[in-house]
Scaffold this motif. Structure first.
Motif, PDB file in Angstrom:
ATOM      1  N   UNK A  31       0.826  -1.202   0.000  1.00 32.19           N
ATOM      2  CA  UNK A  31       0.000   0.000   0.000  1.00 32.19           C
ATOM      3  C   UNK A  31       0.865   1.258   0.000  1.00 32.19           C
ATOM      4  N   UNK A  32       0.381   2.273  -0.705  1.00 29.94           N
ATOM      5  CA  UNK A  32       1.012   3.587  -0.726  1.00 29.94           C
ATOM      6  C   UNK A  32      -0.033   4.606  -0.279  1.00 29.94           C
ATOM      7  N   UNK A  33       0.374   5.497   0.624  1.00 30.15           N
ATOM      8  CA  UNK A  33      -0.561   6.475   1.165  1.00 30.15           C
ATOM      9  C   UNK A  33      -0.226   7.878   0.678  1.00 30.15           C
ATOM     10  N   UNK A  34      -1.266   8.684   0.478  1.00 26.49           N
ATOM     11  CA  UNK A  34      -1.094  10.099   0.166  1.00 26.49           C
ATOM     12  C   UNK A  34      -2.248  10.861   0.800  1.00 26.49           C
ATOM     13  N   UNK A  35      -2.085  12.190   0.895  1.00 27.47           N
ATOM     14  CA  UNK A  35      -3.073  12.995   1.605  1.00 27.47           C
ATOM     15  C   UNK A  35      -3.484  14.199   0.763  1.00 27.47           C
ATOM     16  N   UNK A  36      -4.775  14.510   0.851  1.00 27.24           N
ATOM     17  CA  UNK A  36      -5.322  15.645   0.116  1.00 27.24           C
ATOM     18  C   UNK A  36      -6.038  16.568   1.101  1.00 27.24           C
ATOM     19  N   UNK A  37      -5.699  17.854   1.038  1.00 27.68           N
ATOM     20  CA  UNK A  37      -6.289  18.842   1.939  1.00 27.68           C
ATOM     21  C   UNK A  37      -7.575  19.399   1.338  1.00 27.68           C
ATOM     22  N   UNK A  38      -8.686  19.216   2.055  1.00 29.52           N
ATOM     23  CA  UNK A  38      -9.981  19.716   1.592  1.00 29.52           C
ATOM     24  C   UNK A  38     -10.265  21.122   2.110  1.00 29.52           C
ATOM     25  N   UNK A  39     -10.016  21.336   3.407  1.00 30.16           N
ATOM     26  CA  UNK A  39     -10.290  22.642   4.012  1.00 30.16           C
ATOM     27  C   UNK A  39      -9.559  22.745   5.344  1.00 30.16           C
TER      28      UNK A  39
END
Length: 304
Positions: free
Chosen positions: A292-300
């Motif tokens: 597994x590879x993880x990444x993050x996305x900022x919504x607010x």
């Protein structure tokens, strides 16, 4: 008149000169028996060559399709395979880094428009496509350059990366799937090409052997995307509108990095300030290996 007296010449504007079409029309009316015909022919050809050179100097991308046909000719099938594939991959990359990064659903209209590539000219040498980005907005110039760099890097990494799961994680699952389908078509069509990014002076050669090897590796990986909502609090330590990236130090002392959209910067983010971050955690799983590879996305964000 003294030796140093200046002579005034009437100023001439661009509109004072005939356009190329008018010159061509006059030239075509000239009889070949006219003693000035050869001179006029040479002069007009020089004008055409000058305009072509000016266009070629401004190109963003140069793509050379290897063709068994005489220089300057290419089959429509090969032309369509290469040009449409580059456009699809580039639009998906643009969406990953500067859009919403959504791997499902429609890509936003503004991303389609900003990432559109234009055929500026063609030339011999097998068959060369001189491409420009359609977008001429100077505000987006840094995004355009970064996107072109990402496209070049993606092609380059197809040969260097051992684990193609990293490509899905870094460039997005949508881009990975588009790339896999495109390379399958290139391999079946026995097509090869070279890609040259004039902005960073980087060339990538994708011959038949490299395309076949990359296709096999892309086909060997089956990915699954898992999205999870995540709320964390911490200090914003970096944020870049150039590539829509951010980094925070969470309350537990760990550093978390990720991507966001241009909309996030309109909220007035302040470096070294504490926020509550509304994130989406994206997990790309290689179902064959379980990796597994993880990444993050900022919504607010929400201020304390």
């Amino acid at each position: 008149m003294s030796e140093f007296e200046s002579i005034s010449f009437p100023s001439q504007l661009r509109s004072d000169f005939p356009i190329k079409e008018q010159i061509e029309e006059s030239f075509q009316k000239l009889d070949q028996s006219n003693p000035y015909y050869q001179l006029a022919s040479f002069s007009f050809n020089e004008i055409v060559r000058f305009e072509q050179n000016q266009r070629l100097k401004k190109e963003d991308l140069l793509v050379r399709i290897h063709s068994p046909l005489p220089s300057g000719k290419v089959s429509l099938r090969s032309l369509n395979l290469v040009s449409s594939g580059i456009q699809r991959v580039f639009t998906s990359l643009y969406n990953t880094f500067f859009g919403k990064g959504n791997n499902r659903g429609m890509i936003p209209k503004e991303i389609f428009e900003s990432s559109e590539l234009i055929l500026n000219a063609t030339s011999a040498g097998s068959f060369r496509l001189h491409l420009n980005l359609k977008n001429s907005n100077p505000i987006m110039a840094s995004h355009d350059l970064a996107a072109l760099d990402q496209l070049t890097q993606l092609f380059d990494e197809l040969e260097k990366r051992e684990d193609y799961t990293d490509i899905a994680e870094e460039y997005g699952n949508r881009t990975f799937n588009i790339l896999r389908n495109w390379f399958q078509d290139l391999d079946k069509g026995n097509v090869e090409f070279e890609y040259f990014n004039n902005k960073n002076n980087k060339a990538v050669v994708l011959n038949k052997e490299k395309i076949r090897k990359a296709t096999q590796q892309l086909e060997s990986i089956k990915t699954k995307e898992i999205l999870e909502p995540l709320m964390v609090s911490g200090e914003l330590v970096s944020a870049s509108s150039t590539n829509n990236s951010f980094a925070i130090i969470m309350d537990n002392g760990q550093t978390l990095k990720g991507k966001t959209t241009a909309e996030a910067f309109k909220m007035g983010l302040t470096i070294n300030k504490k926020y509550k971050f509304n994130l989406t955690k994206k997990i790309i799983e290689n179902t064959a290996t379980g990796e597994q590879k993880e990444s993050y996305f900022l919504n607010s964000t929400e201020e304390f």
